[in-house]
Enzyme design. Structure first.
Site, mmCIF file in Angstrom:
data_model
loop_
_atom_site.group_PDB
_atom_site.id
_atom_site.type_symbol
_atom_site.label_atom_id
_atom_site.label_comp_id
_atom_site.label_asym_id
_atom_site.label_seq_id
_atom_site.Cartn_x
_atom_site.Cartn_y
_atom_site.Cartn_z
ATOM 1 N N SER A 155 0.824 -1.202 0.000
ATOM 2 C CA SER A 155 0.000 0.000 0.000
ATOM 3 C C SER A 155 0.860 1.254 0.000
ATOM 4 O O SER A 155 2.036 1.221 0.353
ATOM 5 C CB SER A 155 -0.887 0.013 1.248
ATOM 6 O OG SER A 155 -0.061 0.158 2.387
ATOM 7 N N LYS A 156 0.211 2.342 -0.399
ATOM 8 C CA LYS A 156 0.899 3.627 -0.426
ATOM 9 C C LYS A 156 1.354 3.985 0.996
ATOM 10 O O LYS A 156 2.432 4.527 1.195
ATOM 11 C CB LYS A 156 -0.081 4.688 -0.943
ATOM 12 C CG LYS A 156 0.586 5.960 -1.343
ATOM 13 C CD LYS A 156 -0.407 6.873 -1.977
ATOM 14 C CE LYS A 156 -0.637 8.026 -1.076
ATOM 15 N NZ LYS A 156 -1.881 8.497 -0.768
ATOM 16 N N ARG A 157 0.490 3.637 1.943
ATOM 17 C CA ARG A 157 0.798 3.960 3.341
ATOM 18 C C ARG A 157 2.084 3.276 3.821
ATOM 19 O O ARG A 157 2.920 3.886 4.470
ATOM 20 C CB ARG A 157 -0.368 3.514 4.240
ATOM 21 C CG ARG A 157 -0.915 4.619 5.094
ATOM 22 C CD ARG A 157 -2.056 4.073 5.922
ATOM 23 N NE ARG A 157 -1.542 3.279 7.055
ATOM 24 C CZ ARG A 157 -1.102 3.800 8.185
ATOM 25 N NH1 ARG A 157 -1.118 5.101 8.360
ATOM 26 N NH2 ARG A 157 -0.657 3.034 9.167
ATOM 27 N N GLU A 179 4.904 5.066 2.432
ATOM 28 C CA GLU A 179 5.177 6.320 3.154
ATOM 29 C C GLU A 179 5.925 6.038 4.449
ATOM 30 O O GLU A 179 6.877 6.720 4.807
ATOM 31 C CB GLU A 179 3.861 7.056 3.447
ATOM 32 C CG GLU A 179 3.373 7.852 2.257
ATOM 33 C CD GLU A 179 1.891 8.220 2.346
ATOM 34 O OE1 GLU A 179 1.407 8.836 1.402
ATOM 35 O OE2 GLU A 179 1.222 7.864 3.349
ATOM 36 N N GLU A 213 -3.690 14.662 -5.004
ATOM 37 C CA GLU A 213 -2.628 14.740 -4.006
ATOM 38 C C GLU A 213 -1.305 14.632 -4.768
ATOM 39 O O GLU A 213 -1.309 14.367 -5.956
ATOM 40 C CB GLU A 213 -2.764 13.632 -2.961
ATOM 41 C CG GLU A 213 -2.907 12.260 -3.567
ATOM 42 C CD GLU A 213 -3.079 11.162 -2.532
ATOM 43 O OE1 GLU A 213 -2.644 11.318 -1.391
ATOM 44 O OE2 GLU A 213 -3.631 10.126 -2.906
#
Ligand code: GLU
Length: 505
Positions: free
Chosen positions: A268-270, A273, A288
């Site tokens: 996931s993008k999370r 990050e 975004e």
């Protein structure tokens, strides 16, 4: 009986993303495997944009998909905008195709009109939930719901004539088994009793994913459907749809998931990050903003090579395989079922290898695009500097950090390392370096002169080298000291020595 398309010599495969956001690394891997399979077998790779769900469409996503594929060199043979016997390649432009095929299913009694309103369906779901059950619209209840199975032909015509809202549902079989075959996962069988009568055409007249996808795969002559594992639960319905039309099935291959680095959950993008790595190919600046692998200094060839190893492994001993070799080696039958954990460190390892193989002038061009301040340097010098430092870099961005001191005199000095050189004799070393760098006359280079000088003065060579490094780099890192001196020139060495003297001694 379900029959499969004979394995043609020239396969036609497609990548069929929905433009609902930036293309994720999982989608990119799907595109890549389709591309490799097509090229390996002398076939065609098609890009089809599945944009029937206008509510979920995100501005800029289609362009992003195309730009990302271009960046990676995954080039479709047919794509939106092309005019061929299969076009258009955007589902929103294929309304008449769906209309014709939905009529065929309705006429053949394989699909039916359903007039149940959203509120009515919601109430039914609620009632079932209260009893701890799940409402499924299918053979068990369809004859008592508001549809063309429970109503007379006249009634149905009247409703349609009145402009009443309706959807078209698939008449899934009440009895029997559906056997599906997947190239990677083999055979599986389910009882058709458990299937629901999926909506094929929505109340706004647009097709659902399932219907448009199957119709287009057939209409576009797709021989192999290679897609992510998340579509596996739809496979039985898709097979039944092919059967309802009397079409041969394509070969299916569902690729394994790509998981977060810790193996927990889909990448996931999370987690990117949190772990400080991208999960998208290039930067995205719509609803975004975030950077992609390109902005993280990853070369597209390295990304492609790494992605090829997620779910598939080339024969042992060969890891760096690019371009034609990758196409040559790729075997869809060797793709595994087990999910693959995304590993940015491994991607960087690949990138390191590709950096070493890439021409310095080309690296300089990429670096200038990524780090605009590097464009102020003389290009020839930048190319030379890259050649000197690249064996220490994993990413293009690191290249700049590694060669900055070759262009800029240090303005501060690493305090901890400074302590290591700030010893007796420092004054003398600095004075000698300054004198010699100003004199413009040192045979055999400043480093060997300083070593000789230190020998005569009883100053350890290590102490001299560390001091020189602090003077030139501002830290105890960097390429060989004589290489630095040759690159920056004696004038800059003198300048750096004066600065060091002024701020340290
Ligand atoms: N539009 C679907 C997606 O976004 C395509 C799935 C398929 O390849 O069948 O992934």
């Amino acid at each position: 009986m379900i029959s499969y398309k004979s394995q043609r010599l020239q396969p036609r495969v497609r990548f069929a993303p929905s433009p609902t956001g930036p293309l994720h690394v999982g989608g990119l891997r799907t595109a890549l495997f389709n591309y490799l399979f097509a090229k390996k077998n002398g076939g065609d790779f098609i890009l089809r944009i599945e944009d029937t769900d206008k509510k979920r469409e995100v501005k800029g996503a289609e362009k992003y998909i195309i730009d990302s594929l271009n960046w990676c060199g995954i080039s479709p043979d047919e794509r939106p905008g092309d005019k061929t016997k299969y076009s258009p390649y955007k589902q929103s432009k294929r309304g008449d195709v769906y209309e014709a095929f939905i009529s065929e299913l309705l006429a053949g009694g394989k699909a039916y009109y359903a007039f149940d309103s959203e509120d009515e369906l919601k109430a039914l779901r609620g009632n079932h939930e209260k009893k701890g059950e799940t409402f499924v619209y299918n053979w068990a209840n369809r004859n008592s719901l508001k549809n063309s199975l429970s109503m007379s032909k006249k009634e149905v015509q009247k409703k349609i004539g009145n402009g009443d809202k309706y959807v078209v549902r698939f008449l899934s079989p009440e009895k029997g088994e559906v056997t599906t075959l997947d190239l990677i996962r083999g055979k599986s069988t389910i009882d058709s009793k458990i299937l629901d009568d999926k909506v094929l055409l929505k109340a706004d007249g647009t097709p659902t994913y399932h219907f448009a996808n199957v119709v287009d795969d057939h209409a576009m002559g797709i021989t192999h459907v290679i897609r992510g594992e998340e579509w596996l639960p739809s496979l039985a319905l898709h097979c039944l749809l092919y059967d309802a039309f009397g079409w041969d099935l394509p070969v299916f291959a569902h690729l394994p998931l790509i998981l977060n680095p810790n193996g927990k959950g889909k990448l996931s993008k999370r987690s990117g990050e949190k772990g400080g790595f991208p999960v998208f190919p290039i930067n995205w600046n719509e609803n975004e903003s975030f950077d992609g692998f390109r902005e993280a200094g990853i070369l597209p060839k390295a990304l492609v090579n790494y992605l090829a190893t997620l779910g598939w492994s080339p024969k042992e001993g060969s890891e760096i395989i690019c371009g034609l070799e990758l196409i040559e080696m790729f075997q869809i039958e060797k793709v595994v079922k087990a999910p693959a954990n995304f590993d940015f460190e491994r991607l960087k390892w690949f990138n390191h290898k590709y950096l070493q193989q890439t021409d310095n002038a080309k690296l300089a061009k990429i670096l200038i695009e990524l780090k605009p301040d590097s464009s102020e340097m003389d290009e020839e010098k930048l190319i030379k500097a890259i050649g000197l430092v690249k064996d220490r870099a994993d990413t293009i961005n690191e290249l700049w950090g590694l060669c900055k001191y070759l262009f800029f005199e240090p303005t501060n000095y690493n305090e901890n390392n400074l302590k290591k050189v700030n010893k007796e004799g420092l004054n003398k070393i600095v004075a000698e370096v300054l004198e010699k760098s100003l004199s413009d006359d040192i045979q055999g280079g400043l480093v060997s002169h300083m070593k000789e000088w230190g020998g005569a003065k009883n100053i350890a060579a290590g102490q001299i080298m560390m001091t020189l490094r602090m003077i030139l780099v501002g830290d105890l890192s960097g390429i060989g000291i004589q290489d630095i001196i040759n690159f920056v020139g004696l004038k800059s060495v003198a300048e750096r020595t004066k600065n060091f003297k002024d701020s340290v001694i």
